[in-house]
Motif scaffolding. Sequence first.
Motif, PDB file in Angstrom:
ATOM      1  N   LEU A 107      49.247 -38.000 -95.629  1.00  0.00           N
ATOM      2  CA  LEU A 107      48.824 -39.185 -96.374  1.00  0.00           C
ATOM      3  C   LEU A 107      48.443 -38.861 -97.809  1.00  0.00           C
ATOM      4  CD1 LEU A 107      46.509 -40.925 -93.744  1.00  0.00           C
ATOM      5  CD2 LEU A 107      48.844 -41.532 -94.349  1.00  0.00           C
ATOM      6  N   LYS A 108      48.346 -37.578 -98.123  1.00  0.00           N
ATOM      7  CA  LYS A 108      47.899 -37.171 -99.452  1.00  0.00           C
ATOM      8  C   LYS A 108      48.910 -37.607-100.500  1.00  0.00           C
ATOM      9  CE  LYS A 108      45.632 -33.396 -99.794  1.00  0.00           C
ATOM     10  NZ  LYS A 108      45.167 -32.021 -99.867  1.00  0.00           N
ATOM     11  N   LYS A 109      48.394 -38.246-101.544  1.00  0.00           N
ATOM     12  CA  LYS A 109      49.242 -38.686-102.639  1.00  0.00           C
ATOM     13  C   LYS A 109      49.212 -37.616-103.721  1.00  0.00           C
ATOM     14  CE  LYS A 109      48.429 -43.612-102.078  1.00  0.00           C
ATOM     15  NZ  LYS A 109      47.852 -44.802-102.711  1.00  0.00           N
ATOM     16  N   GLU A 110      50.387 -37.178-104.126  1.00  0.00           N
ATOM     17  CA  GLU A 110      50.467 -36.171-105.180  1.00  0.00           C
ATOM     18  C   GLU A 110      51.090 -36.807-106.412  1.00  0.00           C
ATOM     19  OE1 GLU A 110      52.416 -31.788-106.018  1.00  0.00           O
ATOM     20  OE2 GLU A 110      52.523 -32.660-104.040  1.00  0.00           O
ATOM     21  N   ILE A 111      50.463 -36.563-107.535  1.00  0.00           N
ATOM     22  CA  ILE A 111      50.993 -37.088-108.792  1.00  0.00           C
ATOM     23  C   ILE A 111      52.075 -36.142-109.276  1.00  0.00           C
ATOM     24  CG2 ILE A 111      50.440 -37.664-111.174  1.00  0.00           C
ATOM     25  CD1 ILE A 111      47.570 -38.218-110.205  1.00  0.00           C
ATOM     26  N   ILE A 112      53.277 -36.671-109.432  1.00  0.00           N
ATOM     27  CA  ILE A 112      54.417 -35.856-109.845  1.00  0.00           C
ATOM     28  C   ILE A 112      54.582 -35.999-111.351  1.00  0.00           C
ATOM     29  CG2 ILE A 112      56.888 -35.505-109.612  1.00  0.00           C
ATOM     30  CD1 ILE A 112      56.655 -36.517-106.766  1.00  0.00           C
ATOM     31  N   THR A 113      54.427 -34.882-112.042  1.00  0.00           N
ATOM     32  CA  THR A 113      54.577 -34.866-113.496  1.00  0.00           C
ATOM     33  C   THR A 113      55.982 -34.411-113.857  1.00  0.00           C
ATOM     34  OG1 THR A 113      53.807 -32.595-113.637  1.00  0.00           O
ATOM     35  CG2 THR A 113      52.124 -34.320-113.788  1.00  0.00           C
ATOM     36  N   LYS A 114      56.301 -34.558-115.128  1.00  0.00           N
ATOM     37  CA  LYS A 114      57.616 -34.109-115.592  1.00  0.00           C
ATOM     38  C   LYS A 114      57.750 -32.601-115.446  1.00  0.00           C
ATOM     39  CE  LYS A 114      58.298 -37.954-118.711  1.00  0.00           C
ATOM     40  NZ  LYS A 114      58.536 -38.408-120.067  1.00  0.00           N
ATOM     41  N   ARG A 115      56.647 -31.877-115.616  1.00  0.00           N
ATOM     42  CA  ARG A 115      56.675 -30.424-115.454  1.00  0.00           C
ATOM     43  C   ARG A 115      57.001 -30.049-114.008  1.00  0.00           C
ATOM     44  NH1 ARG A 115      58.132 -25.954-117.611  1.00  0.00           N
ATOM     45  NH2 ARG A 115      57.173 -26.525-119.557  1.00  0.00           N
ATOM     46  N   LYS A 116      56.429 -30.759-113.041  1.00  0.00           N
ATOM     47  CA  LYS A 116      56.706 -30.476-111.625  1.00  0.00           C
ATOM     48  C   LYS A 116      58.164 -30.776-111.292  1.00  0.00           C
ATOM     49  CE  LYS A 116      52.051 -31.050-109.856  1.00  0.00           C
ATOM     50  NZ  LYS A 116      51.166 -31.792-108.977  1.00  0.00           N
ATOM     51  N   ILE A 117      58.686 -31.843-111.867  1.00  0.00           N
ATOM     52  CA  ILE A 117      60.097 -32.171-111.641  1.00  0.00           C
ATOM     53  C   ILE A 117      60.981 -31.070-112.212  1.00  0.00           C
ATOM     54  CG2 ILE A 117      61.952 -33.791-112.214  1.00  0.00           C
ATOM     55  CD1 ILE A 117      59.805 -36.013-112.201  1.00  0.00           C
ATOM     56  N   PHE A 118      60.645 -30.612-113.432  1.00  0.00           N
ATOM     57  CA  PHE A 118      61.405 -29.533-114.049  1.00  0.00           C
ATOM     58  C   PHE A 118      61.344 -28.266-113.203  1.00  0.00           C
ATOM     59  CE2 PHE A 118      61.592 -25.726-116.661  1.00  0.00           C
ATOM     60  CZ  PHE A 118      62.848 -25.879-117.242  1.00  0.00           C
ATOM     61  N   ASP A 119      60.160 -27.903-112.729  1.00  0.00           N
ATOM     62  CA  ASP A 119      60.017 -26.695-111.901  1.00  0.00           C
ATOM     63  C   ASP A 119      60.843 -26.796-110.620  1.00  0.00           C
ATOM     64  OD1 ASP A 119      58.346 -25.550-113.758  1.00  0.00           O
ATOM     65  OD2 ASP A 119      56.500 -26.184-112.735  1.00  0.00           O
ATOM     66  N   LEU A 131      66.862 -21.982-120.654  1.00  0.00           N
ATOM     67  CA  LEU A 131      66.942 -23.044-121.652  1.00  0.00           C
ATOM     68  C   LEU A 131      65.548 -23.465-122.132  1.00  0.00           C
ATOM     69  CD1 LEU A 131      69.743 -25.326-120.178  1.00  0.00           C
ATOM     70  CD2 LEU A 131      69.855 -23.939-122.253  1.00  0.00           C
ATOM     71  N   ASP A 132      64.599 -23.499-121.202  1.00  0.00           N
ATOM     72  CA  ASP A 132      63.230 -23.848-121.557  1.00  0.00           C
ATOM     73  C   ASP A 132      62.644 -22.805-122.509  1.00  0.00           C
ATOM     74  OD1 ASP A 132      60.758 -25.211-121.515  1.00  0.00           O
ATOM     75  OD2 ASP A 132      60.031 -23.943-119.876  1.00  0.00           O
ATOM     76  N   PHE A 137      60.988 -26.730-124.390  1.00  0.00           N
ATOM     77  CA  PHE A 137      60.900 -28.133-123.987  1.00  0.00           C
ATOM     78  C   PHE A 137      59.443 -28.565-123.900  1.00  0.00           C
ATOM     79  CE2 PHE A 137      65.023 -27.302-121.559  1.00  0.00           C
ATOM     80  CZ  PHE A 137      65.795 -27.755-122.593  1.00  0.00           C
ATOM     81  N   ASP A 138      59.206 -29.812-124.266  1.00  0.00           N
ATOM     82  CA  ASP A 138      57.872 -30.385-124.173  1.00  0.00           C
ATOM     83  C   ASP A 138      57.899 -31.440-123.070  1.00  0.00           C
ATOM     84  OD1 ASP A 138      55.279 -31.156-124.606  1.00  0.00           O
ATOM     85  OD2 ASP A 138      55.750 -32.415-126.334  1.00  0.00           O
ATOM     86  N   PHE A 139      57.124 -31.196-121.973  1.00  0.00           N
ATOM     87  CA  PHE A 139      57.123 -32.122-120.838  1.00  0.00           C
ATOM     88  C   PHE A 139      55.831 -32.911-120.752  1.00  0.00           C
ATOM     89  CE2 PHE A 139      60.148 -28.827-119.428  1.00  0.00           C
ATOM     90  CZ  PHE A 139      61.243 -29.640-119.245  1.00  0.00           C
ATOM     91  N   ASN A 140      55.241 -33.232-121.879  1.00  0.00           N
ATOM     92  CA  ASN A 140      53.989 -34.014-121.867  1.00  0.00           C
ATOM     93  C   ASN A 140      54.242 -35.487-121.824  1.00  0.00           C
ATOM     94  OD1 ASN A 140      52.470 -31.729-121.874  1.00  0.00           O
ATOM     95  ND2 ASN A 140      52.395 -31.634-124.099  1.00  0.00           N
TER      96      ASN A 140
END
Length: 140
Positions: A107-119, A131-132, A137-140
């Motif tokens: 049930l735990k909700k995890e916030i997915i950031t652009k950095r996590k998607i990239f990783d 490439l990074d 790259f700036d994933f902010n």
Amino acid sequence: MQKSENEEEQAVAAVKEDLPSNHFTDTDLQNEWQKFLEGLQQKDIIIYNAVSSFRLQKKGEDTVEVTYPSDSAKSEFEKIRSDFFNHFMHKVNHFNIITEYKNDISLKKEIITKRKIFDKFAEINPVLRDLDDLFKFDFN
């Protein structure tokens, strides 16, 4: 002293037996939980975010199972548990409800950031890491 303690315990047990225990359904429980969450969202967004993923389910005639994602969220739920169950018990006229807790990390909700998607994609294709490093790259 022991007699007075025994008398108090018997008095509490007698009062508990006299309280009504009308039938309620799982739908009643879900509806009241959703209404409570809506009100909580307006009053205290932090506690709302902690307990919005909780699942309440009727197990027996007197038992409600509360499924929670983490111990910290459970401690936040303890702050509002009495408010919810007091309201619910009066609403359905059932005053002998017992709560059982069950931990479920799914049930735990995890916030997915652009950095996590990239990783995640970098695990699949390691060239993305190069490439990074090259382009910064700036994933902010």
